[in-house]
Motif scaffolding. Structure first.
Motif, PDB file in Angstrom:
ATOM      1  N   ILE A  40       0.760  -1.109   0.210  1.00 39.65           N
ATOM      2  CA  ILE A  40       0.121   0.283  -0.394  1.00 39.65           C
ATOM      3  C   ILE A  40       1.154   1.192  -0.559  1.00 39.65           C
ATOM      4  O   ILE A  40       0.700   2.236  -0.891  1.00 39.65           O
ATOM      5  CB  ILE A  40      -0.822   0.055   1.093  1.00 39.65           C
ATOM      6  CG1 ILE A  40      -2.120  -0.726   0.700  1.00 39.65           C
ATOM      7  CG2 ILE A  40      -1.680   1.465   1.504  1.00 39.65           C
ATOM      8  CD1 ILE A  40      -3.185  -1.254   2.149  1.00 39.65           C
ATOM      9  N   ASN A  41       1.801   1.278   0.903  1.00 45.58           N
ATOM     10  CA  ASN A  41       2.863   2.867   0.835  1.00 45.58           C
ATOM     11  C   ASN A  41       3.067   2.666  -0.127  1.00 45.58           C
ATOM     12  O   ASN A  41       3.495   3.604  -0.831  1.00 45.58           O
ATOM     13  CB  ASN A  41       3.734   2.425   2.281  1.00 45.58           C
ATOM     14  CG  ASN A  41       3.314   2.252   3.016  1.00 45.58           C
ATOM     15  OD1 ASN A  41       2.456   3.325   3.233  1.00 45.58           O
ATOM     16  ND2 ASN A  41       3.619   1.582   4.411  1.00 45.58           N
ATOM     17  N   ILE A 138      -7.306  -8.698  -7.906  1.00 44.90           N
ATOM     18  CA  ILE A 138      -6.137  -8.886  -8.853  1.00 44.90           C
ATOM     19  C   ILE A 138      -4.675  -9.774  -7.850  1.00 44.90           C
ATOM     20  O   ILE A 138      -5.301  -9.963  -6.194  1.00 44.90           O
ATOM     21  CB  ILE A 138      -6.045  -7.279  -8.537  1.00 44.90           C
ATOM     22  CG1 ILE A 138      -7.129  -6.065  -9.518  1.00 44.90           C
ATOM     23  CG2 ILE A 138      -4.403  -6.834  -8.186  1.00 44.90           C
ATOM     24  CD1 ILE A 138      -6.902  -4.928  -8.504  1.00 44.90           C
ATOM     25  N   LEU A 139      -4.331 -10.260  -8.025  1.00 45.36           N
ATOM     26  CA  LEU A 139      -3.676 -11.447  -7.751  1.00 45.36           C
ATOM     27  C   LEU A 139      -1.951 -10.681  -7.266  1.00 45.36           C
ATOM     28  O   LEU A 139      -1.566 -10.499  -8.332  1.00 45.36           O
ATOM     29  CB  LEU A 139      -3.734 -12.801  -7.738  1.00 45.36           C
ATOM     30  CG  LEU A 139      -2.679 -13.325  -6.955  1.00 45.36           C
ATOM     31  CD1 LEU A 139      -4.237 -14.774  -6.180  1.00 45.36           C
ATOM     32  CD2 LEU A 139      -1.687 -14.482  -6.733  1.00 45.36           C
ATOM     33  N   ALA A 140      -1.213 -10.383  -6.419  1.00 48.90           N
ATOM     34  CA  ALA A 140      -0.380 -10.075  -6.509  1.00 48.90           C
ATOM     35  C   ALA A 140       0.942 -10.903  -5.810  1.00 48.90           C
ATOM     36  O   ALA A 140       1.024 -11.130  -5.037  1.00 48.90           O
ATOM     37  CB  ALA A 140       0.510  -8.576  -5.820  1.00 48.90           C
ATOM     38  N   PRO A 173       3.995 -10.669 -10.175  1.00 45.18           N
ATOM     39  CA  PRO A 173       4.993 -10.130  -8.891  1.00 45.18           C
ATOM     40  C   PRO A 173       4.753  -8.958  -8.953  1.00 45.18           C
ATOM     41  O   PRO A 173       5.231  -7.388  -9.578  1.00 45.18           O
ATOM     42  CB  PRO A 173       6.197 -10.500 -10.487  1.00 45.18           C
ATOM     43  CG  PRO A 173       5.795 -11.564 -11.650  1.00 45.18           C
ATOM     44  CD  PRO A 173       4.451 -10.664 -11.592  1.00 45.18           C
ATOM     45  N   PHE A 174       5.511  -7.991  -7.481  1.00 42.50           N
ATOM     46  CA  PHE A 174       5.965  -6.539  -7.283  1.00 42.50           C
ATOM     47  C   PHE A 174       6.970  -6.856  -5.880  1.00 42.50           C
ATOM     48  O   PHE A 174       6.602  -8.045  -4.994  1.00 42.50           O
ATOM     49  CB  PHE A 174       4.428  -7.501  -6.120  1.00 42.50           C
ATOM     50  CG  PHE A 174       3.916  -5.806  -5.775  1.00 42.50           C
ATOM     51  CD1 PHE A 174       3.065  -4.517  -6.283  1.00 42.50           C
ATOM     52  CD2 PHE A 174       4.770  -4.885  -4.334  1.00 42.50           C
ATOM     53  CE1 PHE A 174       3.637  -3.725  -5.984  1.00 42.50           C
ATOM     54  CE2 PHE A 174       4.189  -3.504  -4.553  1.00 42.50           C
ATOM     55  CZ  PHE A 174       3.651  -3.157  -5.161  1.00 42.50           C
ATOM     56  N   SER A 175       7.421  -6.048  -5.974  1.00 43.28           N
ATOM     57  CA  SER A 175       8.148  -5.311  -4.899  1.00 43.28           C
ATOM     58  C   SER A 175       7.780  -4.330  -4.163  1.00 43.28           C
ATOM     59  O   SER A 175       8.231  -2.837  -5.090  1.00 43.28           O
ATOM     60  CB  SER A 175       9.408  -6.097  -5.241  1.00 43.28           C
ATOM     61  OG  SER A 175      10.749  -5.072  -4.501  1.00 43.28           O
ATOM     62  N   GLY A 181       5.732  -4.198 -10.368  1.00 42.98           N
ATOM     63  CA  GLY A 181       4.546  -4.152 -10.178  1.00 42.98           C
ATOM     64  C   GLY A 181       3.812  -3.021  -9.917  1.00 42.98           C
ATOM     65  O   GLY A 181       2.689  -3.279 -10.013  1.00 42.98           O
ATOM     66  N   LYS A 182       4.187  -2.236  -9.465  1.00 46.47           N
ATOM     67  CA  LYS A 182       3.509  -1.449  -9.637  1.00 46.47           C
ATOM     68  C   LYS A 182       2.522  -0.372 -10.588  1.00 46.47           C
ATOM     69  O   LYS A 182       0.810   0.023 -10.001  1.00 46.47           O
ATOM     70  CB  LYS A 182       4.094   0.010  -8.767  1.00 46.47           C
ATOM     71  CG  LYS A 182       3.814   1.410  -8.402  1.00 46.47           C
ATOM     72  CD  LYS A 182       4.674   2.211  -7.802  1.00 46.47           C
ATOM     73  CE  LYS A 182       4.364   3.037  -7.247  1.00 46.47           C
ATOM     74  NZ  LYS A 182       5.216   4.560  -6.937  1.00 46.47           N
ATOM     75  N   LYS A 183       2.669  -0.248 -11.608  1.00 43.20           N
ATOM     76  CA  LYS A 183       2.470   0.089 -11.836  1.00 43.20           C
ATOM     77  C   LYS A 183       1.371  -0.473 -12.854  1.00 43.20           C
ATOM     78  O   LYS A 183      -0.401  -0.560 -12.855  1.00 43.20           O
ATOM     79  CB  LYS A 183       2.729   0.077 -13.984  1.00 43.20           C
ATOM     80  CG  LYS A 183       3.044   1.888 -14.009  1.00 43.20           C
ATOM     81  CD  LYS A 183       4.433   1.849 -15.520  1.00 43.20           C
ATOM     82  CE  LYS A 183       5.172   3.239 -15.683  1.00 43.20           C
ATOM     83  NZ  LYS A 183       6.101   3.312 -16.166  1.00 43.20           N
TER      84      LYS A 183
END
Ligand code: GTP
Ligand code: MG
Length: 195
Positions: A40-41, A138-140, A173-175, A181-183
């Motif tokens: 979230i941040n 939405i799967l992250a 994929p997110f980090s 993955g933010k966009k």
């Protein structure tokens, strides 16, 4: 999405106290310590608006953040905390269940899994609830910075197969560290908010 304002509104322990101004909502769910608050941040370009912690099971409330005066992000309490008592687990289940069934403005849930671990039994239970309630998912797969590119690719492919029942568009994929993955997650959120 251009973020013009982010405001922490409140933490609620009881569904009777959720905001009643009919703004659209996106919720964030996942195992305790999986990285919900960090995600979230990262999305909001704020370092600490959602409290993060290296001690699992810190957030036990529904935390509401108002974005651009227009919609809410809801940071849901994490599940699967190893030391949780049965009473706490029941409390969590009731709270989440009432949130999911009594939030008519909920446009979707960002379900967060650990890219190294994949979907756990409790993740599957949540996805099952969401599916049955027709709530878009939405799967992250977060903490992707902890895997090599090829290992990440392999894991994500494996999880896509495991989760084929849920007809997910994709697993992103997110980090929170690199912003990977933010966009993509924002794009998916924006699509859900149009409805
Ligand atoms: P609870 O609110 O307790 O359920 O936890 P949470 O899901 O909100 O997790 P939080 O964001 O507090 O992160 C937990 C720990 O994981 C912290 O030590 C974070 O710094 C770390 N973390 C979160 N996201 C990432 C990430 O993308 N990469 C790495 N390497 N560490 C992360
Ligand atoms: Mg948290």
């Amino acid at each position: 999405m251009k973020i013009t304002s982010v405001e922490f509104i409140k933490s609620v322990e009881n569904i009777d106290h959720i905001p009643k101004d009919n703004l659209k909502e996106i919720a964030f769910a996942g195992r305790s310590n999986v990285g919900k608050s960090s995600l979230i941040n990262c999305l909001l370009n704020r370092k600490k608006i959602a409290k993060t912690s290296s001690t699992p099971g810190k957030t036990r409330l529904l935390n509401y953040f108002k974005i651009n005066e227009k919609f809410y992000f809801v940071d849901l309490p994490g599940y699967g905390f190893a030391k949780a008592s049965k009473t706490e687990r029941v409390h969590w289940q009731r709270l989440i269940e009432s949130f999911l069934t009594q939030s008519p403005n909920l446009k979707g849930v960002v379900s967060i899994i650990d890219s190294r671990i994949g979907p756990t039994k409790l993740d599957l239970q949540l996805l099952e609830w969401l599916k049955n309630l027709n709530i878009p998912i939405i799967l992250a797969a977060t903490k992707s910075d902890k895997l090599s590119k090829s290992a990440l690719l392999n894991q994500v492919r494996k999880y896509s197969n495991q989760l084929s029942d849920f007809k997910l568009k994709k697993i992103t994929p997110f980090s929170a560290i690199s912003g990977t993955g933010k966009k993509e997650v924002w794009r998916e959120i924006a699509i859900l908010m149009e409805h």
